[in-house]
Design a protein around this motif. Structure first.
Motif, PDB file in Angstrom:
ATOM      1  N   VAL A   1      72.917 -17.476 -33.681  1.00 38.23           N
ATOM      2  CA  VAL A   1      73.516 -18.786 -33.940  1.00 38.23           C
ATOM      3  C   VAL A   1      73.170 -19.766 -32.830  1.00 38.23           C
TER       4      VAL A   1
ATOM      5  N   LEU B   1      71.435 -20.238 -41.380  1.00 36.13           N
ATOM      6  CA  LEU B   1      72.508 -19.488 -40.723  1.00 36.13           C
ATOM      7  C   LEU B   1      73.584 -19.085 -41.731  1.00 36.13           C
TER       8      LEU B   1
ATOM      9  N   PHE C   1      80.561 -15.484 -35.627  1.00 36.65           N
ATOM     10  CA  PHE C   1      79.714 -16.562 -36.141  1.00 36.65           C
ATOM     11  C   PHE C   1      80.408 -17.913 -35.970  1.00 36.65           C
TER      12      PHE C   1
ATOM     13  N   TYR D   1      79.208 -20.788 -33.516  1.00 38.44           N
ATOM     14  CA  TYR D   1      78.816 -22.063 -34.117  1.00 38.44           C
ATOM     15  C   TYR D   1      79.593 -23.215 -33.487  1.00 38.44           C
TER      16      TYR D   1
END
Length: 711
Positions: A348, A363, A394, A398
């Motif tokens: 990421v 992604l 994730f 992010y």
């Protein structure tokens, strides 16, 4: 400023990305260990079992004391709890059937009581004799936290120290009475403890009470196989559930009602054996028999991942099947778990830092792949991937990456003012500048609705203006077209739509971008319906007639779904637009109006979002050219609450059902009625044409889907 410059120079480097990934993975794992996330992970894991279709071991038979059994014995003047001598014919029958083991998920901690016709010593003795004669009978013991002492003869049932941890939380036990205990071949613990959320998922394999080690009741027949049974570091076994419980569940075909066994066992005991009894004996030969209760009034129903009310005896059937079949549930080792989190965070961060927002779609696709991979790992190896942990990592990665990117290279406000001031109102642009994170300048995947329009037969209309013999000039055509678009675009803007582009005599609009909204599909349908009424407000003159003709002959296609919206183009010139399969489908639906002679068509995905606000008619299920997945299409009729031709829609629905089932004659009759006066329905005329063709040449492998051969 210098610190920002320093980080700006290294934050794109792989080693810095790896360092940040390790920190983020460690932080994510620490959060993941919190009770809330553990509960969420278990819920996700439970989905695997809810959707499971694996069959249990067929060598297990469950003899259930169900409501019918209680009613049967009550009618024979044997109320619950049953006198112990009732078990004599049952165990004798099972012995002569050649059953392998008998597991009692029942407790016999107190002597039977005297009755008018029997004494407790006599009935307990008959039960004990039947147990002894059968052999391989396993009785259940319940462990309790209070210290109650342990009978001296319990040590004879002790098993050897197993090579796995042993549960030691209990201080006492409720054991079968001595006469039954001495007759049994083994004792097994029947305790089950739920997880923190009240769901039973794991059970200990062994229990220690003072110096005695006893196996769990389902493990007792197969103790020697412990080395092949996977347990966690606490010695608990994660049950592999086969599906829902009860007679309609995974073990449904292996259930037998106790009243049925009792009736045949009594016949057999008194020399009245029937073919039915012999068939049952053959069925029970060589089987593991589990005897327990499923009657609601006996309170042996437990919450499990597949059912909130799951028969307790079936928990032991599930465990025994797991042991016999080697059905283990595996989790990632902590080292591999952390490695996966580091790789997710690294992917990421590094991708975002190197490729900026253009990597969002890949992604998100990667996250989808992870979910698919979790299903594959489960189906192939019974391996549970920590989906919540991965998703959590994730999201954290992010968020941190996006924040760093904004602080170090943020250009959102400048780009928003430059791009959106061209085709959005000043108020909306100002709102985007105040909250720039509400729009992704480089492109983002969003849930939105796409709106396409076109004027039917516009080419023929334009010939009247452009041909040498035409009565009007091309400039007039442009003026009429501009008048048409003025009214149309006003309606779109009023409903919050974004005008994407003009397509000659048509246009493309987006609802739900750049500022997301939940009612994007409803807004698009309202704009379409309002446009249909626009022609009534035009002046009654030559100019009004032409523009009215344009509005009355407008075809509209609407579809909702995931689209990628953002700035698309070259460095020198780009526009804010949308791309994706769902955009293409909206364009195709606009053209499909031509086939069904309709004016507003929406897809099934849009219908699901508007069905409570907009009245629609289901027309057909089609597969548009270039797409394999079919979609149901609907005609927009009117807002909910307004009048519409309900008779037409109801009859069409009946004919459509007949059409889908291949009942061509019945469908043709109704479509013929609707295509004629007074209905004059164009869609029915198309369906009648199709049914007539299919009556002559029935399609092969008909699935109710009509494939369009043209765009």
């Amino acid at each position: 400023m210098r610190l920002t410059t320093f980080f700006g120079s290294i934050y794109r480097r792989w080693y810095f990305a790896l360092l940040i990934a390790c920190v983020l993975a460690g932080f994510s794992y620490a959060i993941y260990r919190l009770p809330l996330f553990q509960v969420l992970e278990r819920k996700v894991e439970d989905l695997h079992f809810i959707l499971n279709k694996t069959m249990p071991d067929s060598s297990i038979v469950l003899i259930a004391i169900d409501d019918n059994s209680l009613e049967f014995t009550r009618e024979n003047h044997l109320p619950w709890p049953w006198p112990r001598d009732i078990w004599y014919p049952i165990l004798t029958f099972l012995q002569q059937s050649g059953a392998k083991n008998i597991l009692f998920d029942l407790q016999f901690t107190d002597p039977d009581f005297d009755r008018a016709e029997t004494f407790a010593d006599e009935t307990d003795g008959m039960f004990a004799e039947a147990i002894r004669n059968k052999g391989d009978v396993i009785l259940g013991v319940q462990l309790v936290p209070e210290s109650t002492g342990v009978s001296s003869d319990i040590g004879t049932f002790c098993v050897a120290e197993p090579p796995i941890p042993v549960e030691e939380r209990y201080q006492g036990m409720l054991e079968p009475i001595e006469v039954l205990r001495n007759a049994a071949s083994k004792l097994g613990v029947i305790n089950v403890e739920p997880d923190d959320d009240g769901i039973i998922r794991r059970i200990p394999l062994y229990y220690r009470i003072e110096d005695v080690i006893l196996p769990q009741v389902a493990l007792a027949p197969v103790c020697e196989q412990t080395q092949d049974i996977h347990s966690n570091k606490e010695g608990k076994f994660r049950l592999y559930w086969y599906g829902s419980g009860g007679v309609d569940g995974a073990f449904g075909e292996q259930y037998i009602s106790m009243c049925y066994v009792l009736a045949l066992a009594r016949q057999h005991l008194y020399g009245e054996s029937s073919a039915e009894a012999r068939a049952l004996m053959k069925r029970l030969e060589g089987k593991y028999i589990i005897i327990g209760t499923t009657a609601g009034g006996l309170f042996d129903l437990k919450p499990t991942p597949t059912d909130r009310i799951f028969p307790g005896m079936e928990i032991w059937a599930t465990a025994l099947s797991n042991y016999l079949r080697g059905d283990n549930v595996y989790n990632l080792p902590i080292e591999l778990h952390l490695l996966v989190l580091v790789l997710i965070a690294f992917g990421v961060y590094f991708s975002f830092a190197r490729f900026e927002q253009s990597v969002i779609v890949p992604l998100l696709l990667s996250v989808t792949i992870i979910f698919v991979l979790s299903i594959v790992c489960w189906r192939a190896w019974s391996l549970l991937l920590p989906v919540i942990s991965i998703l959590n990592t994730f999201l954290i990665a992010y968020f941190v990456t996006a924040t760093m990117h904004y602080l170090l290279e943020g250009r959102a406000k400048r780009q928003i003012r430059t791009v959106f001031s061209r085709y959005l109102s000043a108020d909306v642009v100002q709102e985007l500048i105040r909250e720039p994170d509400r729009v992704e300048m480089g492109g983002e995947e969003v849930e939105a609705t796409v709106f396409f329009s076109d004027i039917a037969n516009f080419t023929k209309i334009s010939e009247r203006f452009t041909s040498s013999s035409g009565e009007r000039s091309p400039k007039e055509l442009v003026r009429y077209l501009n008048d048409y678009f003025d009214g149309f675009v006003d309606i779109l803007m009023k409903q919050g739509g974004l005008l994407d582009k003009y397509t000659g005599d048509g246009l493309m609009a987006l609802f739900g971008v750049p500022i997301s909204r939940k009612d994007h599909a409803i807004a698009a349908c309202k704009a379409a319906l309002e446009h249909k009424l626009l022609s009534h407000s035009l002046p009654d003159n030559q100019d009004g007639d032409v523009t009215r003709h344009f509005h009355l002959n407008t075809r509209i296609g609407i579809n909702s779904g995931k689209i990628v919206s953002g700035n698309i183009g070259s460095v020198k010139r780009m526009d804010y637009t949308a791309i994706g399969d769902d955009v293409n489908l909206a364009a195709r639906l606009e053209a499909v109006n031509k086939i069904y002679r309709t004016s507003i068509l929406i897809s099934e995905s849009t219908y699901r979002l508007v069905e409570n606000a907009i009245q629609c008619r289901e027309l057909d299920t089609i597969r548009v050219k270039g797409k394999d997945k079919p979609t149901r299409i609907y005609e927009v009729v009117a807002p909910v609450g307004e009048t519409y031709n309900k008779e037409l829609i109801d009859k069409y629905a009946e004919a459509l059902e007949a059409y889908r089932t291949g009942t061509w004659t019945e469908a043709s009759d109704t479509f013929r009625l609707l295509s004629g006066a007074p209905y004059l329905d164009g869609a029915s005329a198309e369906m009648l044409r199709r049914c007539t063709l299919y009556q002559k040449r029935p399609p092969q492998d008909w699935d109710g889907v009509y494939t369009l051969e043209v765009k």
